[in-house]
Scaffold this motif. Structure first.
Motif, short mmCIF file in Angstrom:
data_model
loop_
_atom_site.label_atom_id
_atom_site.label_comp_id
_atom_site.label_asym_id
_atom_site.label_seq_id
_atom_site.Cartn_x
_atom_site.Cartn_y
_atom_site.Cartn_z
N GLY A 205 0.96 -1.19 -0.09
CA GLY A 205 0.04 -0.08 0.14
C GLY A 205 0.68 1.37 -0.02
O GLY A 205 1.93 1.27 -0.36
N ARG A 206 0.19 2.40 0.62
CA ARG A 206 0.93 3.67 0.43
C ARG A 206 0.70 4.15 1.85
O ARG A 206 -0.55 4.01 2.51
N VAL A 207 1.74 4.93 2.42
CA VAL A 207 1.52 5.55 3.84
C VAL A 207 2.22 6.96 3.75
O VAL A 207 3.16 6.87 3.36
N SER A 208 1.19 7.82 4.23
CA SER A 208 1.72 9.05 4.45
C SER A 208 2.39 9.33 5.97
O SER A 208 1.81 9.02 6.81
N VAL A 209 3.33 9.66 5.99
CA VAL A 209 4.04 10.15 7.35
C VAL A 209 4.28 11.62 7.54
O VAL A 209 4.97 12.17 6.57
N ALA A 210 4.11 12.24 8.73
CA ALA A 210 4.28 13.68 8.96
C ALA A 210 4.78 13.70 10.09
O ALA A 210 4.47 12.78 11.17
N VAL A 211 5.40 14.86 10.74
CA VAL A 211 5.81 15.03 12.28
C VAL A 211 4.51 15.59 12.74
O VAL A 211 3.81 16.30 12.22
N ALA A 212 4.46 15.33 14.02
CA ALA A 212 3.35 15.40 15.06
C ALA A 212 3.25 17.04 15.30
O ALA A 212 4.22 17.67 15.22
N ASP A 213 2.14 17.81 15.23
CA ASP A 213 1.94 18.87 15.60
C ASP A 213 2.50 19.32 16.74
O ASP A 213 3.22 20.64 16.85
N ILE B 147 9.72 23.78 11.91
CA ILE B 147 9.91 22.79 10.69
C ILE B 147 9.38 23.03 9.47
O ILE B 147 8.74 23.94 9.50
N SER B 148 10.16 22.56 8.46
CA SER B 148 9.59 22.61 7.01
C SER B 148 8.36 22.24 6.69
O SER B 148 7.57 21.35 7.46
N THR B 149 7.86 22.73 5.81
CA THR B 149 6.50 22.42 5.20
C THR B 149 6.57 21.12 5.03
O THR B 149 5.51 20.27 5.23
N ARG B 150 7.50 20.40 4.21
CA ARG B 150 7.53 18.89 4.00
C ARG B 150 7.50 18.25 5.15
O ARG B 150 6.42 17.18 5.19
N GLU B 151 8.03 18.41 6.29
CA GLU B 151 7.83 17.59 7.45
C GLU B 151 6.45 17.81 8.05
O GLU B 151 5.84 16.90 8.59
N ARG B 152 5.81 18.93 7.91
CA ARG B 152 4.26 19.24 8.62
C ARG B 152 3.29 18.42 7.74
O ARG B 152 2.35 17.98 8.18
N GLU B 153 3.47 18.69 6.38
CA GLU B 153 2.39 17.99 5.46
C GLU B 153 2.87 16.32 5.22
O GLU B 153 1.81 15.89 5.06
N GLY B 154 3.86 16.31 5.35
CA GLY B 154 4.37 14.64 5.10
C GLY B 154 4.81 14.25 3.87
O GLY B 154 5.04 15.10 3.20
N ILE B 155 5.22 12.97 3.83
CA ILE B 155 5.96 12.29 2.95
C ILE B 155 5.11 11.11 2.78
O ILE B 155 4.53 10.56 3.39
N LEU B 156 4.88 10.57 1.09
CA LEU B 156 4.25 9.57 0.81
C LEU B 156 5.30 8.55 0.60
O LEU B 156 6.30 8.50 0.05
N LEU B 157 5.16 7.38 1.19
CA LEU B 157 6.09 6.01 1.10
C LEU B 157 5.14 4.95 0.47
O LEU B 157 3.87 4.68 0.64
N LEU B 158 6.05 4.16 -0.40
CA LEU B 158 5.53 3.30 -1.12
C LEU B 158 6.07 1.82 -0.74
O LEU B 158 7.00 1.82 0.09
N ILE C 276 14.59 17.41 13.34
CA ILE C 276 13.15 17.28 12.99
C ILE C 276 13.05 17.32 11.64
O ILE C 276 12.30 17.96 11.13
N ARG C 277 13.62 16.33 11.00
CA ARG C 277 13.61 16.05 9.46
C ARG C 277 13.38 14.57 9.27
O ARG C 277 13.84 13.70 9.71
N LEU C 278 12.23 14.32 8.28
CA LEU C 278 12.03 13.09 7.70
C LEU C 278 12.85 12.75 6.66
O LEU C 278 13.12 13.38 5.67
N VAL C 279 13.48 11.66 6.87
CA VAL C 279 14.40 10.85 5.73
C VAL C 279 13.84 9.77 4.99
O VAL C 279 13.71 8.85 5.83
N LYS C 280 13.79 10.04 3.75
CA LYS C 280 13.23 8.89 3.19
C LYS C 280 14.13 8.17 2.26
O LYS C 280 15.02 8.46 1.76
N THR C 281 14.12 6.73 2.46
CA THR C 281 15.16 5.89 1.78
C THR C 281 14.34 4.50 1.48
O THR C 281 13.15 4.34 1.76
N LEU C 282 15.37 3.64 1.10
CA LEU C 282 14.65 2.20 0.78
C LEU C 282 14.98 1.45 1.92
O LEU C 282 15.88 1.65 2.81
#
Length: 146
Positions: free
Chosen positions: A6-14, A22-33, A45-51
């Motif tokens: 599936g797909r999961v959206s991850v964001a930093v808690a308010d 924090i940046s808009t990217r972390e606030r709005e989240g990133i989509l993971l496949l 306070i940064r989300l790092v997306k990787t494999l």
């Protein structure tokens, strides 16, 4: 967070965001496949997306996914990379025109995904690196066989 299906959206808690800028990217989240993960770097306070460390075949986690053969015989490298992309849901970036004359022959059926990439890249004199959630392949290309 690791995603298998599936797909999961991850964001930093308010609450965490209010304490720090924090940046808009972390606030709005990133989509993971599938076969992707996100890790929170707490200091920044940064989300790092990787494999993920060990990607799994999509056909093992989702019954409607096709199964792919990893037996290649004089197969152009771009087709080999596309097979890996579809089978594992990966994003592999490479110069298709440059690698079009590179051919690959091997049976990689029971070989783990990153080892598959190692073998393929060594055989076509290329290298790969993981950047964010993409695999970047660099190579010089191949001379055609006469």
């Amino acid at each position: 967070v690791e995603v298998r299906t599936g797909r999961v959206s991850v964001a930093v808690a308010d609450q965490l965001g209010k304490q720090n800028m924090i940046s808009t990217r972390e606030r709005e989240g990133i989509l993971l496949l599938p076969n992707q993960q996100a890790v929170l770097a707490r200091k920044e306070i940064r989300l790092v997306k990787t494999l993920v460390k060990e990607p799994v075949l999509l056909s093992e986690t989702a019954p409607n996914q096709p199964k792919y053969s990893f037996v290649f015989e004089a197969t152009p490298a771009p087709r080999v990379f596309r097979t890996l992309e579809r089978a594992y849901g990966l994003s592999i970036v490479f110069d298709e025109e440059l690698l079009a004359k590179c051919q690959f022959t091997a049976d990689l059926t029971d070989v783990p995904p990153y080892e598959k990439l190692d073998i393929i890249c060594r055989s076509i004199e290329a290298t790969y690196r993981i950047l964010d959630a993409q695999i970047i392949v660099d190579g010089k290309g191949c001379e055609p066989y006469l």
